[in-house]
Motif scaffolding. Structure first.
Motif, short mmCIF file in Angstrom:
data_model
loop_
_atom_site.label_atom_id
_atom_site.label_comp_id
_atom_site.label_asym_id
_atom_site.label_seq_id
_atom_site.Cartn_x
_atom_site.Cartn_y
_atom_site.Cartn_z
N LYS A 194 0.83 -1.21 0.00
CA LYS A 194 0.00 0.00 0.00
C LYS A 194 0.87 1.26 0.00
O LYS A 194 0.59 2.22 -0.72
N LEU A 197 2.39 1.77 -3.47
CA LEU A 197 1.41 2.26 -4.44
C LEU A 197 1.03 3.72 -4.14
O LEU A 197 0.94 4.54 -5.06
N ASP A 198 0.83 4.04 -2.87
CA ASP A 198 0.43 5.40 -2.50
C ASP A 198 1.46 6.44 -2.93
O ASP A 198 1.11 7.53 -3.39
N SER A 200 3.97 6.05 -5.19
CA SER A 200 4.65 5.66 -6.43
C SER A 200 4.92 6.85 -7.35
O SER A 200 5.77 6.76 -8.25
N LYS A 222 -0.47 10.58 -2.81
CA LYS A 222 -1.50 9.77 -2.15
C LYS A 222 -2.88 10.10 -2.68
O LYS A 222 -3.71 9.20 -2.90
N MET A 225 -3.38 8.69 -6.21
CA MET A 225 -3.48 7.23 -6.28
C MET A 225 -4.77 6.69 -5.68
O MET A 225 -5.04 5.49 -5.78
N LYS A 226 -5.57 7.55 -5.06
CA LYS A 226 -6.86 7.10 -4.55
C LYS A 226 -7.73 6.62 -5.71
O LYS A 226 -7.99 7.36 -6.65
N ASN A 228 -6.81 4.45 -7.79
CA ASN A 228 -5.94 4.04 -8.90
C ASN A 228 -4.90 3.00 -8.49
O ASN A 228 -4.07 2.62 -9.30
N ARG A 229 -4.95 2.58 -7.22
CA ARG A 229 -3.94 1.64 -6.75
C ARG A 229 -4.01 0.31 -7.49
O ARG A 229 -2.99 -0.22 -7.93
N TYR A 232 -2.80 0.63 -11.07
CA TYR A 232 -1.34 0.73 -11.17
C TYR A 232 -0.70 -0.63 -10.88
O TYR A 232 0.26 -1.03 -11.56
N PHE A 233 -1.22 -1.33 -9.89
CA PHE A 233 -0.69 -2.65 -9.55
C PHE A 233 -0.86 -3.61 -10.73
O PHE A 233 0.06 -4.37 -11.07
#
Length: 280
Positions: A194, A197-198, A200, A222, A225-226, A228-229, A232-233
């Motif tokens: 997490k 990703l936050d 990145s 952060k 990426m809300k 969008n995690r 992106y992963f």
């Protein structure tokens, strides 16, 4: 405002609401939807982002490949010099850790410069090898502080695992101690994922806003990426197959794969900040 089921569906399907304070024509852009006067920006898929990356790199691979080789060579030379110069004794161990820290800082700055080069290419600007030293010249302390904060936060995420390891060491004969350690390891891995990703996008955000404070850059990453995690992963793991090809080719394939992957991540960032929609 009353939110209809369709609007809620759009939100959870990964659609971004655009600024509605300005007027829009009846002819919407290809990547927008309108419902009840509200305009939503559709996020691009992994395949679309990869297509953009390939389009940017087509016929221009020589520059990012050369920059990648130069970056890797510089880091390896620095690490090699450190291993040769540092003495093999107690004092040498302390010096070794310090020099490793310097090498890590140098590597982070150089990698950020590589992202700057790719970002310029993606935006149609003139990209040059000297872009690699941009972070060394523009608020390098911000890059260093961002890297240090990320490292410390990663250590904090490992605390549950460290606690589980202590419990296991004290009560290793009990099965429950092993179960607790495994569970706490999973907790740590989840927190690290997490965190990764936050934050990145912090170095790309720095490149666009080098004079923002580190706290503001991390907050912006952060926020971006809300929602969008997972996207992106998925983008990252979608490169697993092509990475295997790089391994099979004894690493030669990575000369093309690394720029391709990095450029796709740059395009993901540009999509996050709605830069793609402004190209129409």
């Amino acid at each position: 405002m009353i939110f209809s089921p369709y609007m809620i569906y759009c939100y959870y399907s990964g659609l971004r609401k655009a600024n509605t304070s300005r007027s829009y024509s009846n002819s919407l852009l290809p990547d927008t939807l309108e419902r009840n006067g509200v305009v939503f920006m559709i996020k691009e898929t992994s395949n679309q982002l990869k297509a953009r990356a390939r389009g940017t790199l087509l016929g221009h691979y020589s520059l990012p490949i050369g920059a990648s080789i130069l970056t890797t060579a510089a880091i390896l030379v620095l690490e090699g010099l450190i291993s040769l110069v540092v003495p093999k004794n107690t004092t040498g161990i302390v010096i070794s850790y310090l020099t490793m820290l310097i090498a890590a800082i140098f590597s982070t700055l150089l990698q950020t410069g590589y992202e700057y080069l790719l970002l310029n290419m993606a935006r149609g600007k003139q990209a040059q090898l000297k872009d690699l030293i941009y972070p060394f010249q523009t608020m390098p302390d911000h890059v260093i502080l961002l890297a240090v904060r990320l490292f410390l936060l990663t250590l904090a995420c490992m605390l549950p695992f460290f606690g589980g390891s202590i419990i296991f060491a004290l009560f290793y004969q009990l099965l429950v101690s092993r179960i607790i350690m495994v569970l706490l390891l999973l907790v740590s891995l989840f927190l690290i994922l997490k965190l990764t990703l936050d934050y990145s996008q912090i170095f790309l955000l720095y490149l666009d806003n080098p004079y923002l404070s580190c706290k503001e850059i991390m907050q912006q990453s952060k926020e971006l990426m809300k929602g969008n995690r997972i996207r992106y992963f998925y983008l990252l793991i979608s490169f697993f197959g092509i990475s295997l090809l790089g391994v099979v080719s004894l690493g030669i394939g990575f000369l093309w794969i690394v720029p391709y992957m990095s450029m796709t991540e740059v395009e993901f960032y540009r999509d996050l900040i709605n830069e793609h929609s402004q190209e129409f």
